[in-house]
Scaffold this motif. Structure first.
Motif, PDB file in Angstrom:
ATOM      1  N   ASP A   1      -9.842  -0.746 -10.818  1.00  0.00           N
ATOM      2  CA  ASP A   1      -8.831  -0.705 -10.788  1.00  0.00           C
ATOM      3  C   ASP A   1      -8.387   0.825 -10.870  1.00  0.00           C
TER       4      ASP A   1
ATOM      5  N   ASN B   1       0.580  -1.192  -0.140  1.00  0.00           N
ATOM      6  CA  ASN B   1       0.076  -0.105   0.011  1.00  0.00           C
ATOM      7  C   ASN B   1       0.570   1.115  -0.037  1.00  0.00           C
TER       8      ASN B   1
ATOM      9  N   LYS C   1      -4.613   4.323  -1.627  1.00  0.00           N
ATOM     10  CA  LYS C   1      -3.396   4.477  -1.726  1.00  0.00           C
ATOM     11  C   LYS C   1      -3.084   5.882  -1.806  1.00  0.00           C
TER      12      LYS C   1
ATOM     13  N   ARG D   1     -14.857  -2.594  -6.361  1.00  0.00           N
ATOM     14  CA  ARG D   1     -13.646  -2.630  -7.082  1.00  0.00           C
ATOM     15  C   ARG D   1     -12.733  -2.227  -7.861  1.00  0.00           C
TER      16      ARG D   1
ATOM     17  N   ARG E   1     -11.469   4.901  -1.083  1.00  0.00           N
ATOM     18  CA  ARG E   1     -11.973   3.712  -0.322  1.00  0.00           C
ATOM     19  C   ARG E   1     -13.542   3.097   0.313  1.00  0.00           C
TER      20      ARG E   1
ATOM     21  N   SER F   1      -8.718   0.728  -6.767  1.00  0.00           N
ATOM     22  CA  SER F   1      -7.445   0.671  -6.393  1.00  0.00           C
ATOM     23  C   SER F   1      -5.874   1.448  -5.958  1.00  0.00           C
TER      24      SER F   1
END
Length: 789
Positions: free
Chosen positions: A363, A170, A370, A361, A352, A366
């Protein structure tokens, strides 16, 4: 993150094998999950040209084809496909060939006619029309590529690649991109890094004449950039782009959508394209959703939005869920003429939470969750516009809209080589440190390291040390001891005692349990605590899971009884349990006093004396000295006639006994036995070191002594009196009989002990023994009115 080695070669030239590449990348911190060799799943499949065809004599739907595969003679293949014509180039699986999925092709006969292999369809090569839009789903794959008979099919369909899948942590969102992994690869293998040469597209006109952007929540959207493209030509992407997307696990769709996906994979910056005609009012508003708003996302699913979700909207409605997925109402279609390219940075926490709430969820989400580099948005946008012109997908409109928060100053850290060497315990040259950091994109000048914007994980000199260490090689760093050996850790006295007690309990046949430290206030009633008991004063949890777990326990008894009850309900007949249970007792300060209570619990094949014996064995093994047991009749949780306080000298260690019948009934137990021992008291009362006692040199004398005393006199008090009066010669006192009956007066009882006498320096005579027994009888008479029977 899936990495294509063919695509990687665009940025840096690495000749290592797949295994060597995976091993070295893992050793430098980029963990490889798996490698995939598509070429290994396709063997002996070549391009063939159909030179002749005739109907099968025994089947109207079969064709007998003569296929040129650059061998001495054409091979004969029987096929049932109806889309093959003479002159077509087709994939041919020859005799002893291998197809994806482990399918093996050999020569044979179909309806009596020999067939030397098979003509392949898209699906048999694990392809579809997204990979080759000119082909058809049902039928043989008719090649329109630059190839000739005999050519290996693998380079033609992109199966001559090597795929490496990385597990990206992460803290390294920059490695969720080809450029990020190429930078790591170049630093690992000490090769040159070649980044794409982006020349900003000037375009014609001005985007501000068509579009306006307003960001209502800059804390959730620190930067939003946009450019526009007109005269859109929706068509399939070129083969090289489709194959790169496929290798990365992304399905090609059309040139505009593929460009956004390609840039996301290359730069790690998610992008989205809106149909400008669907943006009402020609304005984009980045805001939170309004109460009751809904929208259909690109997957066609209706989504109920909540006010804490960030959306991309026009003047009247949401057209996308920020950082997650675009809306169906602004999707790029074949009729799109004007498109808006979005490249933005959104709050990772917000994205998130939104993705989890919507159960989706992607690409994009995700990556956003982060935390992405705000400085990357413009680079990605310019790269997308460059690809639009390169592919002839449209005409870029001039200008760029960039709504950004004030840029942050880059982080700067001193490069203290000596400090890094001391931290790592390795003699690493400063030149190597500088070279490594520069290869990773850091700027080093005059001993100061400027951290690149995409490395938000670098905040301290120890982070720089880690960057140096992983490329120097952890395997090259010799293990060393702490400089200050006296500061090395160890167990506290209580921890060591706990370990020893743990082993003793298991040896006694007890099983360890773990229970929650938070319990219900009603537990105090279940164990019959008085209303004024200090154990009812408990620490209350501010955000409890429920009423049953709303206070911190002050006693471990309810937890043990609850566990015994669970075992009883499961028909476990004989149960012996123990726990090192922490209790919390308010002491007037900010924090409560924490104690560890060693708690025993048992039922079934157990009685008071069985539990007492286990506690005695435990205390003996822990070297707790001067242990005595005295009757306890005031504890409301225990049976008044079968309960004892455990003491060491004057200090109370705990309590043991049979659970009060009313308390046992509250837990649906018949009979249960428990003990509670304070670990801190055990630490205070034990001998710190074991004492050596040599084997006796002289024999012992034994005497049996029976005395008559009051029936209410505890045997333990008699034994204590005997030990005190016996002096140094008395080595052991063992109770072997208690008698009440017709041979003793009413209200009296007879108690018999076996005495062991021994001296260390001589053999005792009867006179010594008689003198000791006389002293004991005198003491018993004076203290308890006990007389010899």
């Amino acid at each position: 993150m899936r990495l294509s080695r063919k695509w990687l070669s665009e940025y840096t030239n690495i000749t290592a094998s797949s295994k060597e590449y995976a091993d070295r990348m893992t050793m430098t911190g980029s963990k490889v999950e798996m490698t995939e060799e598509p070429a290994e799943s396709i063997k002996n499949v070549v391009v063939g040209r159909v030179v002749a065809m005739e109907r099968h004599p025994n089947a109207d739907l079969l064709w007998i084809c003569q296929v040129d595969v650059a061998q001495e003679e054409p091979v004969q293949i029987v096929t049932g496909a109806q889309n093959v014509s003479v002159g077509d180039l087709v994939p041919v699986a020859l005799h002893k060939s291998l197809l994806p999925g482990g399918v093996k092709i050999t020569k044979g006969k179909l309806r009596g006619v020999a067939s030397q292999g098979m003509l392949c369809s898209l699906s048999e090569l694990t392809l579809d029309t997204h990979d080759f839009p000119y082909a058809i789903e049902d039928g043989i794959f008719i090649l329109q590529e630059d190839c000739k008979p005999g050519d290996d099919i693998r380079p033609i369909i992109g199966a001559d690649d090597s795929i490496v899948e990385f597990e990206i942590t992460n803290n390294r969102p920059d490695c969720l991109s080809m450029i990020g992994l190429a930078r790591e690869s170049a630093a690992t293998f000490d090769t040159e890094l070649k980044l794409p040469d982006i020349t900003p597209v000037k375009g014609t006109g001005d985007i501000r004449e068509h579009l306006a952007v307003e960001v209502e929540n800059p804390e959730l959207c620190p930067r939003y950039t946009a450019r526009m493209v007109k005269n859109i030509k929706i068509e399939p992407s070129p083969k090289w782009l489709r194959q790169r997307l496929r290798a990365a696990g992304v399905r090609p769709i059309n040139n505009i959508v593929d460009i956004t996906n390609y840039v996301m994979l290359e730069y790690g910056q998610p992008m989205h394209a809106f149909d400008y005609a669907c943006l009402e009012g020609g304005k984009i508003v980045v805001r939170t959703a309004r109460e009751g708003e809904t929208m259909n996302t690109l997957d066609g699913t209706p989504r109920a939005l909540t006010p804490d979700m960030l959306v991309i909207a026009d003047l009247h409605r949401p057209v996308g869920v920020a950082g997650v997925m675009g809306g169906e109402n602004s999707e790029i279609t074949e009729n799109t003429k004007y498109a808006v390219f979005e490249s933005a940075t959104f709050s990772g926490v917000s994205v998130r939470k939104t993705a989890m709430a919507l159960g989706m969820r992607t690409d994009a989400s995700s990556r956003f969750e982060k935390g992405l580099d705000p400085e990357n948005t413009v680079r990605a946008l310019e790269r997308a516009c460059q690809l639009v012109e390169q592919l002839g997908a449209g005409e870029v409109i001039g200008g760029i809209i960039d709504v950004a928060a004030p840029a942050q100053e880059p982080s700067r850290l001193p490069l203290d080589a000596d400090k890094i060497r001391a931290l790592l315990g390795a003699d690493i040259p400063e030149e190597f440190m500088v070279k490594t950091l520069v290869k990773l994109g850091f700027e080093v000048e005059n001993g100061i390291v400027e951290v690149p914007s995409w490395r938000g994980d670098i905040e301290h000199y120890s982070d720089l040390a880690e960057e140096v260490a992983r490329f120097w090689g952890y395997d090259k760093i010799e293990p060393t001891l702490f400089a200050d050996k006296t500061g090395m850790g160890g167990l506290t006295e209580e921890q060591a005692l706990t370990r020893q007690a743990d082993a003793l309990c298991r040896a006694l046949g007890y099983s360890e349990i773990y229970t929650y430290s938070f319990t219900s206030p009603s537990d105090a009633n279940k164990i019959s605590l008085p209303e004024d008991s200090p154990l009812r004063s408990a620490v209350t949890i501010l955000n409890p899971l429920g009423e049953d777990t709303s206070v911190m326990r002050t006693t471990s008894l309810p937890s043990m009884l609850q566990t015994l009850a669970v075992n009883s309900n499961h028909r476990n007949e004989n149960v012996r349990l123990y726990e090192f249970a922490k209790v919390y007792r308010p002491c007037g300060g900010t924090l409560p006093e924490e104690r560890v209570m060693m708690t025993f619990g048992a039922y079934g094949d157990m009685d008071f004396y069985g539990l007492k014996g286990a506690v005695e064995a435990l205390l003996s093994g822990l070297r707790v000295k001067d242990v005595t047991f005295t009757a306890e009749r005031e504890n409301p949780s225990y049976h008044p006639g079968r309960c004892a306080l455990v003491r060491s000298g004057d200090m109370v260690l705990g309590v043991l006994g049979e659970v009060h019948p009313l308390v046992a009934k509250n837990y649906d137990l018949d009979r249960a036995y428990t003990a509670e021992l304070d670990m801190s008291a055990l630490v205070a009362c034990r001998d710190k070191e074991p004492r050596y006692v040599p084997l006796p040199k002289y024999p012992a004398i034994t005497r049996d002594l029976a005395v008559v005393c009051d029936a209410k006199t505890p045997v333990g008090e008699l034994a204590a009196c005997i030990k005190k009066a016996g002096g140094k010669l008395l080595r052991d006192v063992t109770l072997f009989d208690v008698y009440t009956g017709s041979q003793v007066p009413e209200g009296k009882k007879s108690v018999a002990f076996s005495l062991t006498l021994r001296a260390d320096d001589m053999t005792l005579t009867d006179e010594h023994a008689d003198e000791t027994v006389k002293n004991i009888l005198t003491a018993l008479l004076d203290a308890h009115g006990a007389t010899i029977r």
